[in-house]
Design a protein around this motif. Structure first.
Motif, PDB file in Angstrom:
ATOM      1  N   TRP A   1       1.268  -1.632  -0.227  1.00  0.00           N
ATOM      2  CA  TRP A   1       0.072  -0.184   0.308  1.00  0.00           C
ATOM      3  C   TRP A   1       0.812   1.031  -0.119  1.00  0.00           C
ATOM      4  O   TRP A   1      -0.040   2.391  -0.449  1.00  0.00           O
ATOM      5  CB  TRP A   1      -0.828  -0.137   1.127  1.00  0.00           C
ATOM      6  CG  TRP A   1      -0.387  -0.395   2.543  1.00  0.00           C
ATOM      7  CD1 TRP A   1       0.666  -0.649   3.356  1.00  0.00           C
ATOM      8  CD2 TRP A   1       0.052   1.634   3.525  1.00  0.00           C
ATOM      9  NE1 TRP A   1       0.632  -0.479   4.014  1.00  0.00           N
ATOM     10  CE2 TRP A   1       0.383   0.827   4.384  1.00  0.00           C
ATOM     11  CE3 TRP A   1      -0.299   2.912   2.574  1.00  0.00           C
ATOM     12  CZ2 TRP A   1       0.887   2.009   5.595  1.00  0.00           C
ATOM     13  CZ3 TRP A   1      -0.122   3.496   4.038  1.00  0.00           C
ATOM     14  CH2 TRP A   1       0.362   3.624   5.204  1.00  0.00           C
ATOM     15  N   HIS A   2       2.160   1.580   0.165  1.00  0.00           N
ATOM     16  CA  HIS A   2       2.862   2.333   0.096  1.00  0.00           C
ATOM     17  C   HIS A   2       2.761   3.479  -1.270  1.00  0.00           C
ATOM     18  O   HIS A   2       2.371   2.848  -2.017  1.00  0.00           O
ATOM     19  CB  HIS A   2       4.407   1.541   0.872  1.00  0.00           C
ATOM     20  CG  HIS A   2       4.313   1.390   2.269  1.00  0.00           C
ATOM     21  ND1 HIS A   2       6.282   1.131   2.288  1.00  0.00           N
ATOM     22  CD2 HIS A   2       3.921   1.555   3.182  1.00  0.00           C
ATOM     23  CE1 HIS A   2       5.543   0.756   3.779  1.00  0.00           C
ATOM     24  NE2 HIS A   2       4.319   1.811   3.921  1.00  0.00           N
ATOM     25  N   GLU A   3       3.752   4.592  -0.885  1.00  0.00           N
ATOM     26  CA  GLU A   3       3.175   5.893  -2.109  1.00  0.00           C
ATOM     27  C   GLU A   3       4.109   5.119  -3.190  1.00  0.00           C
ATOM     28  O   GLU A   3       4.100   5.517  -4.542  1.00  0.00           O
ATOM     29  CB  GLU A   3       3.641   6.202  -1.521  1.00  0.00           C
ATOM     30  CG  GLU A   3       3.619   8.370  -2.829  1.00  0.00           C
ATOM     31  CD  GLU A   3       4.405   9.375  -1.615  1.00  0.00           C
ATOM     32  OE1 GLU A   3       4.247  10.294  -2.586  1.00  0.00           O
ATOM     33  OE2 GLU A   3       4.713   9.366  -0.911  1.00  0.00           O
TER      34      GLU A   3
ATOM     35  N   GLY B   1       1.022   4.854  -5.180  1.00  0.00           N
ATOM     36  CA  GLY B   1       0.912   6.132  -4.727  1.00  0.00           C
ATOM     37  C   GLY B   1       0.107   6.669  -6.247  1.00  0.00           C
ATOM     38  O   GLY B   1      -1.278   7.938  -5.691  1.00  0.00           O
ATOM     39  N   SER B   2       0.356   6.374  -7.517  1.00  0.00           N
ATOM     40  CA  SER B   2      -0.247   7.305  -8.698  1.00  0.00           C
ATOM     41  C   SER B   2      -1.969   5.777  -9.060  1.00  0.00           C
ATOM     42  O   SER B   2      -1.951   6.410 -10.436  1.00  0.00           O
ATOM     43  CB  SER B   2       0.965   7.692  -9.565  1.00  0.00           C
ATOM     44  OG  SER B   2       1.155   6.451  -9.920  1.00  0.00           O
TER      45      SER B   2
ATOM     46  N   LEU C   1      -4.963   0.366   2.748  1.00  0.00           N
ATOM     47  CA  LEU C   1      -5.195   1.855   1.127  1.00  0.00           C
ATOM     48  C   LEU C   1      -6.656   2.513   1.979  1.00  0.00           C
ATOM     49  O   LEU C   1      -6.465   4.108   1.438  1.00  0.00           O
ATOM     50  CB  LEU C   1      -5.896   1.650  -0.054  1.00  0.00           C
ATOM     51  CG  LEU C   1      -3.843   1.056  -0.695  1.00  0.00           C
ATOM     52  CD1 LEU C   1      -4.838   0.973  -2.099  1.00  0.00           C
ATOM     53  CD2 LEU C   1      -3.672   2.359  -1.296  1.00  0.00           C
ATOM     54  N   GLN C   2      -6.945   2.257   2.316  1.00  0.00           N
ATOM     55  CA  GLN C   2      -8.352   2.882   2.906  1.00  0.00           C
ATOM     56  C   GLN C   2      -8.172   3.094   4.095  1.00  0.00           C
ATOM     57  O   GLN C   2      -8.345   4.176   4.174  1.00  0.00           O
ATOM     58  CB  GLN C   2      -9.596   2.070   2.681  1.00  0.00           C
ATOM     59  CG  GLN C   2     -11.329   2.445   3.267  1.00  0.00           C
ATOM     60  CD  GLN C   2     -12.022   1.670   3.134  1.00  0.00           C
ATOM     61  OE1 GLN C   2     -12.200  -0.013   3.600  1.00  0.00           O
ATOM     62  NE2 GLN C   2     -13.550   2.295   2.943  1.00  0.00           N
TER      63      GLN C   2
ATOM     64  N   HIS D   1      -5.786   4.643   5.533  1.00  0.00           N
ATOM     65  CA  HIS D   1      -4.607   5.938   4.883  1.00  0.00           C
ATOM     66  C   HIS D   1      -5.101   6.503   4.489  1.00  0.00           C
ATOM     67  O   HIS D   1      -4.925   7.665   3.711  1.00  0.00           O
ATOM     68  CB  HIS D   1      -3.679   5.016   4.920  1.00  0.00           C
ATOM     69  CG  HIS D   1      -2.523   4.347   5.901  1.00  0.00           C
ATOM     70  ND1 HIS D   1      -1.731   5.336   6.939  1.00  0.00           N
ATOM     71  CD2 HIS D   1      -2.550   3.177   6.272  1.00  0.00           C
ATOM     72  CE1 HIS D   1      -1.558   3.809   7.700  1.00  0.00           C
ATOM     73  NE2 HIS D   1      -2.135   3.060   7.987  1.00  0.00           N
ATOM     74  N   GLN D   2      -6.040   6.556   3.817  1.00  0.00           N
ATOM     75  CA  GLN D   2      -6.824   7.300   3.257  1.00  0.00           C
ATOM     76  C   GLN D   2      -6.209   7.590   1.810  1.00  0.00           C
ATOM     77  O   GLN D   2      -6.460   8.598   0.638  1.00  0.00           O
ATOM     78  CB  GLN D   2      -7.532   8.820   3.666  1.00  0.00           C
ATOM     79  CG  GLN D   2      -8.127   8.575   5.000  1.00  0.00           C
ATOM     80  CD  GLN D   2      -8.804  10.199   6.092  1.00  0.00           C
ATOM     81  OE1 GLN D   2      -7.709  10.974   5.798  1.00  0.00           O
ATOM     82  NE2 GLN D   2     -10.217  10.225   6.376  1.00  0.00           N
ATOM     83  N   LYS D   3      -6.182   6.339   1.259  1.00  0.00           N
ATOM     84  CA  LYS D   3      -4.962   7.122  -0.580  1.00  0.00           C
ATOM     85  C   LYS D   3      -6.127   5.982  -1.221  1.00  0.00           C
ATOM     86  O   LYS D   3      -7.355   5.877  -0.931  1.00  0.00           O
ATOM     87  CB  LYS D   3      -4.268   5.429  -0.290  1.00  0.00           C
ATOM     88  CG  LYS D   3      -3.564   5.882   0.985  1.00  0.00           C
ATOM     89  CD  LYS D   3      -2.238   7.156   1.168  1.00  0.00           C
ATOM     90  CE  LYS D   3      -1.229   7.413   1.770  1.00  0.00           C
ATOM     91  NZ  LYS D   3      -0.677   9.054   1.900  1.00  0.00           N
ATOM     92  N   THR D   4      -5.812   6.371  -1.621  1.00  0.00           N
ATOM     93  CA  THR D   4      -6.626   6.215  -3.109  1.00  0.00           C
ATOM     94  C   THR D   4      -7.056   4.205  -3.465  1.00  0.00           C
ATOM     95  O   THR D   4      -6.214   4.022  -3.360  1.00  0.00           O
ATOM     96  CB  THR D   4      -5.809   6.704  -5.120  1.00  0.00           C
ATOM     97  OG1 THR D   4      -6.364   7.796  -5.314  1.00  0.00           O
ATOM     98  CG2 THR D   4      -7.355   5.871  -6.019  1.00  0.00           C
TER      99      THR D   4
END
Length: 243
Positions: free
Chosen positions: A98-100, A104-105, A126-127, A129-132
């Motif tokens: 899940w890391h950037e 991340g993109s 991802l969810q 940490h509020q990532k896409t």
């Protein structure tokens, strides 16, 4: 170009076929074979300095499959430009955790109508940490993509609790991602989102699962052979004893 010669070319970044993106991005795409490319991007990380991250682009005819996103949206856009220039359609982008530097993109690819893929464990992180989020997920410890050309395996925690490895059977290449450490390092790097105690056994599972591997790509640093797997296992055991 053979894998052996490609590894040497990448190490010094002199491949005449390498793609260097515009100066506003840090993306480099270098061929490993006629159907496989290494993509590399970099970012300044506080406490660690400038870091380069590895990923793969597997090509079959006019279709491509990407393992891990570049660091930034700009780098992802540059990859889309490269694929378009090659006449390639990217069918999916898999994040190995899940890391950037892995997911991340996702948003750039989703906007372009490309499937973004992850394990359910990665999706949960991802969810959290509020990532896409990925547009598609899989359950269980194993799956395949791109026909049977991409084999995905979850061996257990290490660098991250959700870290996957990816095996390309046609190439006998294992993308170890951040679970695998490059040969020149004697450090385990960051594992605050993973498990050092679990790492040696996770590496043992990888070694047992893929005995025929010839080339190993770590998440960061130079490519190597299957000795990188044992190198990482020994490093993890030593780090655990030193704690």
């Amino acid at each position: 170009m053979s894998f052996r010669s490609a590894v040497g070319a990448i190490a010094v970044l002199v491949s005449p076929l390498a793609f260097f993106a515009a100066s506003t991005t840090a993306l480099e795409i270098t061929p490993l074979s006629e159907s496989l490319y290494l993509h590399q991007s970099e970012k300044m990380i506080e406490g660690w300095g400038k870091m380069s991250a590895n990923g793969l682009i597997l090509v079959d005819g006019k279709e491509a499959f990407v393992v891990d996103t570049p660091w930034s949206d700009a780098d992802a856009e540059a990859m889309l430009e490269w694929a378009n220039a090659q006449g390639l359609i990217i069918k999916g982008v898999l994040a190995t955790h899940w890391h950037e530097d892995r997911a991340g993109s996702f948003g750039v690819y989703e906007k372009a109508g490309i499937a973004t893929l992850s394990s359910e464990a990665t999706q949960a992180m991802l969810q959290q940490h509020q990532k896409t989020l990925a547009t598609q997920t899989f359950s269980g410890d194993e799956t395949q993509y791109f026909g049977d050309k991409v084999e995905v395996f979850y061996p257990g925690a290490g660098h991250a609790n959700d870290n996957l490895v990816v095996y390309l059977p046609d190439e006998k290449l294992l993308f170890g991602g951040c679970l695998v450490r490059e040969a020149s390092t004697q450090s385990m790097g960051f594992y605050g989102d993973g498990s050092l105690p679990a790492w040696p056994e996770s590496m043992s599972r990888v070694i047992a699962k893929f005995p025929e591997v010839n080339t190993v790509v770590p998440g960061h640093g130079a490519l190597g052979d299957k000795q990188l797997l044992e190198h990482t296992r020994v490093l993890a055991e030593a780090a655990l004893k030193a704690k």
